[in-house]
Motif scaffolding. Sequence first.
Motif, short mmCIF file in Angstrom:
data_model
loop_
_atom_site.label_atom_id
_atom_site.label_comp_id
_atom_site.label_asym_id
_atom_site.label_seq_id
_atom_site.Cartn_x
_atom_site.Cartn_y
_atom_site.Cartn_z
N THR A 175 8.72 -25.16 0.57
CA THR A 175 7.29 -25.36 0.38
C THR A 175 7.00 -26.69 -0.31
N TRP A 176 7.88 -27.09 -1.23
CA TRP A 176 7.62 -28.24 -2.08
C TRP A 176 8.42 -29.48 -1.67
N ALA A 177 8.88 -29.49 -0.43
CA ALA A 177 9.73 -30.60 0.03
C ALA A 177 8.94 -31.83 0.41
N GLU A 178 7.63 -31.76 0.38
CA GLU A 178 6.77 -32.88 0.78
C GLU A 178 7.12 -34.16 0.04
N ARG A 216 -2.18 -31.91 -3.79
CA ARG A 216 -0.82 -31.83 -3.24
C ARG A 216 -0.37 -30.38 -3.14
N VAL A 217 -0.65 -29.59 -4.17
CA VAL A 217 -0.31 -28.17 -4.14
C VAL A 217 -1.06 -27.48 -3.01
N ALA A 256 0.26 -25.45 4.27
CA ALA A 256 1.29 -25.63 5.30
C ALA A 256 2.27 -24.46 5.29
N ALA A 257 2.62 -23.96 4.11
CA ALA A 257 3.61 -22.89 4.01
C ALA A 257 3.07 -21.55 4.49
N THR A 258 1.77 -21.32 4.30
CA THR A 258 1.18 -20.02 4.64
C THR A 258 0.37 -20.07 5.93
N ARG A 270 9.31 -28.37 -9.45
CA ARG A 270 9.68 -29.69 -8.93
C ARG A 270 9.11 -29.86 -7.53
N VAL A 271 8.41 -30.97 -7.31
CA VAL A 271 7.75 -31.24 -6.05
C VAL A 271 8.29 -32.53 -5.44
#
Length: 215
Positions: A212-215, A140-141, A147-149, A84-85
């Motif tokens: 990570t996927w809160a965008e 998007r991924v 951003a996360a890494t 889920r993104v």
Amino acid sequence: MFFRKREPRPEPVATRTGRRPGQSARDKQQELADAAPIKTFFTRLFDLHTDERAWRLGADGEERVGALLEQIRPHGWHVEHDVRVGSRGANLDHLVIGPPGVFVINTKALSGKVWVGGDNVMVNGRPRDYVEKLEYEAQRVRRCLLAATRRHRLWVQGLLVMAHQKPVVNQQPQNVAVIHHTELVPGLLGQPVKLSAEDVAELADAARREETWAE
């Protein structure tokens, strides 16, 4: 007697792991079936095209592809299903991270003839925007994982996997690949190595994290 100071327990990290292949599609299909059980019985009996049927076939396809992807875990791959993104209900069918890189997989369970000519995909002669949507998902991924890494570079490959009909591919799209489900595992395992084990572990850890996927 000395007492050791109790260390505070770390807060549990919210993750996206543990979801089943096709879970969102199956939940939606079951919701529609439960809302109209008699209608569902007869539409299935006569194989009528309904929303419940579309969600059911979609879930079937994702479950088939998900089972195939589980085979690559022992080869150093990390596999996530139904990721889920964001907050608007978007999801990735499958996300796999391994020595060759990061792959976003979109599964289609189609009964008609699929023709591919570059970025153009036709199903029973009608155009579909599958390539455009998958390109957006892959980008998007990429943004989320960068951003996360805090990495500076990362290539994310989109794969459009046909779970039933084998596509007629006249020319592959520029930025994604369209394949049949029977080509998926050997295709992934046959890719050249581009990431170290440490890179894979770092990206896999990021993929597990809710933030990570809160965008």
